[in-house]
Enzyme design. Sequence first.
Site, PDB file in Angstrom:
ATOM      1  N   SER A   1      57.978 -16.159   1.627  1.00  0.00           N
ATOM      2  CA  SER A   1      57.363 -17.299   0.943  1.00  0.00           C
ATOM      3  C   SER A   1      57.288 -18.607   1.719  1.00  0.00           C
ATOM      4  O   SER A   1      56.261 -19.287   1.689  1.00  0.00           O
ATOM      5  CB  SER A   1      58.120 -17.575  -0.370  1.00  0.00           C
ATOM      6  OG  SER A   1      59.459 -17.923  -0.093  1.00  0.00           O
TER       7      SER A   1
ATOM      8  N   ASN B   1      70.546 -10.245  -0.196  1.00  0.00           N
ATOM      9  CA  ASN B   1      70.787  -8.894   0.328  1.00  0.00           C
ATOM     10  C   ASN B   1      70.834  -8.965   1.847  1.00  0.00           C
ATOM     11  O   ASN B   1      70.221  -9.852   2.448  1.00  0.00           O
ATOM     12  CB  ASN B   1      69.650  -7.946  -0.100  1.00  0.00           C
ATOM     13  CG  ASN B   1      68.281  -8.436   0.360  1.00  0.00           C
ATOM     14  OD1 ASN B   1      67.660  -9.290  -0.285  1.00  0.00           O
ATOM     15  ND2 ASN B   1      67.811  -7.933   1.477  1.00  0.00           N
TER      16      ASN B   1
ATOM     17  N   GLU C   1      61.272  -5.062   4.864  1.00  0.00           N
ATOM     18  CA  GLU C   1      61.075  -4.624   6.235  1.00  0.00           C
ATOM     19  C   GLU C   1      61.659  -3.233   6.455  1.00  0.00           C
ATOM     20  O   GLU C   1      62.558  -2.785   5.739  1.00  0.00           O
ATOM     21  CB  GLU C   1      61.778  -5.598   7.208  1.00  0.00           C
ATOM     22  CG  GLU C   1      61.189  -6.975   7.224  1.00  0.00           C
ATOM     23  CD  GLU C   1      61.465  -7.749   5.944  1.00  0.00           C
ATOM     24  OE1 GLU C   1      62.562  -7.600   5.370  1.00  0.00           O
ATOM     25  OE2 GLU C   1      60.569  -8.494   5.515  1.00  0.00           O
TER      26      GLU C   1
ATOM     27  N   ARG D   1      55.654 -19.891  -8.292  1.00  0.00           N
ATOM     28  CA  ARG D   1      55.302 -19.733  -6.881  1.00  0.00           C
ATOM     29  C   ARG D   1      54.271 -18.623  -6.773  1.00  0.00           C
ATOM     30  O   ARG D   1      54.420 -17.578  -7.391  1.00  0.00           O
ATOM     31  CB  ARG D   1      56.567 -19.371  -6.123  1.00  0.00           C
ATOM     32  CG  ARG D   1      56.395 -19.125  -4.656  1.00  0.00           C
ATOM     33  CD  ARG D   1      57.749 -18.911  -3.990  1.00  0.00           C
ATOM     34  NE  ARG D   1      58.113 -20.004  -3.099  1.00  0.00           N
ATOM     35  CZ  ARG D   1      59.354 -20.330  -2.780  1.00  0.00           C
ATOM     36  NH1 ARG D   1      60.365 -19.683  -3.306  1.00  0.00           N
ATOM     37  NH2 ARG D   1      59.594 -21.322  -1.943  1.00  0.00           N
ATOM     38  N   THR D   2      53.226 -18.866  -6.005  1.00  0.00           N
ATOM     39  CA  THR D   2      52.275 -17.803  -5.696  1.00  0.00           C
ATOM     40  C   THR D   2      52.602 -17.299  -4.300  1.00  0.00           C
ATOM     41  O   THR D   2      52.685 -18.092  -3.357  1.00  0.00           O
ATOM     42  CB  THR D   2      50.826 -18.329  -5.753  1.00  0.00           C
ATOM     43  OG1 THR D   2      50.559 -18.761  -7.088  1.00  0.00           O
ATOM     44  CG2 THR D   2      49.830 -17.237  -5.386  1.00  0.00           C
ATOM     45  N   HIS D   3      52.846 -16.016  -4.193  1.00  0.00           N
ATOM     46  CA  HIS D   3      53.202 -15.442  -2.898  1.00  0.00           C
ATOM     47  C   HIS D   3      51.960 -14.984  -2.141  1.00  0.00           C
ATOM     48  O   HIS D   3      50.964 -14.566  -2.735  1.00  0.00           O
ATOM     49  CB  HIS D   3      54.151 -14.254  -3.086  1.00  0.00           C
ATOM     50  CG  HIS D   3      55.518 -14.654  -3.553  1.00  0.00           C
ATOM     51  ND1 HIS D   3      55.825 -14.838  -4.882  1.00  0.00           N
ATOM     52  CD2 HIS D   3      56.663 -14.919  -2.870  1.00  0.00           C
ATOM     53  CE1 HIS D   3      57.091 -15.201  -4.990  1.00  0.00           C
ATOM     54  NE2 HIS D   3      57.634 -15.254  -3.795  1.00  0.00           N
TER      55      HIS D   3
ATOM     56  N   SER E   1      64.189 -17.250  -6.251  1.00  0.00           N
ATOM     57  CA  SER E   1      65.172 -16.346  -6.865  1.00  0.00           C
ATOM     58  C   SER E   1      66.589 -16.878  -6.681  1.00  0.00           C
ATOM     59  O   SER E   1      67.018 -17.144  -5.560  1.00  0.00           O
ATOM     60  CB  SER E   1      65.099 -14.963  -6.222  1.00  0.00           C
ATOM     61  OG  SER E   1      63.808 -14.438  -6.328  1.00  0.00           O
TER      62      SER E   1
ATOM     63  N   HIS F   1      60.875 -15.749 -11.999  1.00  0.00           N
ATOM     64  CA  HIS F   1      60.273 -17.062 -11.760  1.00  0.00           C
ATOM     65  C   HIS F   1      59.769 -17.590 -13.107  1.00  0.00           C
ATOM     66  O   HIS F   1      59.128 -16.866 -13.866  1.00  0.00           O
ATOM     67  CB  HIS F   1      59.130 -16.967 -10.750  1.00  0.00           C
ATOM     68  CG  HIS F   1      59.582 -16.660  -9.351  1.00  0.00           C
ATOM     69  ND1 HIS F   1      59.677 -17.621  -8.371  1.00  0.00           N
ATOM     70  CD2 HIS F   1      60.006 -15.514  -8.789  1.00  0.00           C
ATOM     71  CE1 HIS F   1      60.122 -17.062  -7.252  1.00  0.00           C
ATOM     72  NE2 HIS F   1      60.326 -15.786  -7.478  1.00  0.00           N
TER      73      HIS F   1
HETATM   74  I1  8IG Z   1      65.181 -11.705  -2.276  1.00  0.00           I
HETATM   75  O1  8IG Z   1      65.159  -8.402   2.663  1.00  0.00           O
HETATM   76  C1  8IG Z   1      64.459 -10.984  -0.609  1.00  0.00           C
HETATM   77  N1  8IG Z   1      63.271 -11.368  -0.173  1.00  0.00           N
HETATM   78  N2  8IG Z   1      61.014 -10.056   3.677  1.00  0.00           N
HETATM   79  N3  8IG Z   1      63.109  -9.211   3.169  1.00  0.00           N
HETATM   80  C2  8IG Z   1      62.054 -10.007   2.863  1.00  0.00           C
HETATM   81  N4  8IG Z   1      62.013 -10.761   1.775  1.00  0.00           N
HETATM   82  C3  8IG Z   1      63.074 -10.713   0.960  1.00  0.00           C
HETATM   83  C4  8IG Z   1      64.192  -9.923   1.207  1.00  0.00           C
HETATM   84  C5  8IG Z   1      64.216  -9.123   2.379  1.00  0.00           C
HETATM   85  N5  8IG Z   1      65.064 -10.103   0.196  1.00  0.00           N
END
Ligand code: 8IG
Length: 277
Positions: free
Chosen positions: A217, A240, A198, A97-99, A44, A76
């Site tokens: 990832s 963020n 989280e 990407r595969t998460h 991203s 993506h």
């Molecule tokens: I973009 O705040 C993104 N990916 N675990 N936590 C987690 N993954 C994320 C976050 C986040 N922001």
Amino acid sequence: MTHPAAGSLDDPTTSPFDVARAAAAQIAEATGVDRHDVALTLGSGWGKAADRLGQTVAEVPAAEIDGFSASGVPGHSGTLRSILLPNGGHALVIGARTHFYEDKGVRRVVHSVRTAAATGAKVMVLTNGAGGIRRHWTPGTPALITDHINLTAASPLEGATFVDLTDLYSSRLRAVAREVSPELEEGVYVQFRGPHYETPAEVRFAETIGGHIVGMSTALEAIAAREAGMEVLGLSLITNLAAGISDEPLSHAEVIAAGKAAEEPLAALLSSIVGRL
Ligand code: 8IG
């Protein structure tokens, strides 16, 4: 030329490295580029960087290559691109990407990395959008990954495969990144399973155990890259602040917006780094 099917990643009797070799042969055929030198997974906010790296030789929908599946995440691209770098090298840009949270199995999570290695790539650049724990990080800040903590309870390694992860995020490559951008922030990446973000308590836990960046990832991919003998460079875009670090609730829209706003400077940063690898 056709290539024999290597079998399915879902079949435990199939070697994931055979599937990766088959995928690499398909990429060579589709792009006309026999070997790639460096591979980049663009997460991203990092997508625009592909255009800056050099001249696109070919772009292939990832779903046409063995072991890849269509991207499940908005933002993506779902393609594999072969780019001719100004220095004459070839870069493979992975926009698919595969998460781990997609539950397609960890083999699929790291298939792009293994395929990159099978195309000849010696350097794996892993980028992502992530949450930041350091309070001075504002959305749009890039950060160099110095190490990781893998909280997925999973590994891409199968059987008794003991792989050393010392200096996983190559100090040589980190030095190159810092040459390009001396003020580049850095931190330890903590991978959670997701796809939920989280809780504030989990973010405080991640901080207590030594983490600075939270994501979903890169740790598993980095482990597979090391197993394959590649040097790893990891870069996060802090889209963020992690939950509870600020009073703001997290939203995927916020993540996408921060990624968009940061695209230009990230593209410049990444192309300068790749130019020096
Ligand atoms: I973009 O705040 C993104 N990916 N675990 N936590 C987690 N993954 C994320 C976050 C986040 N922001």
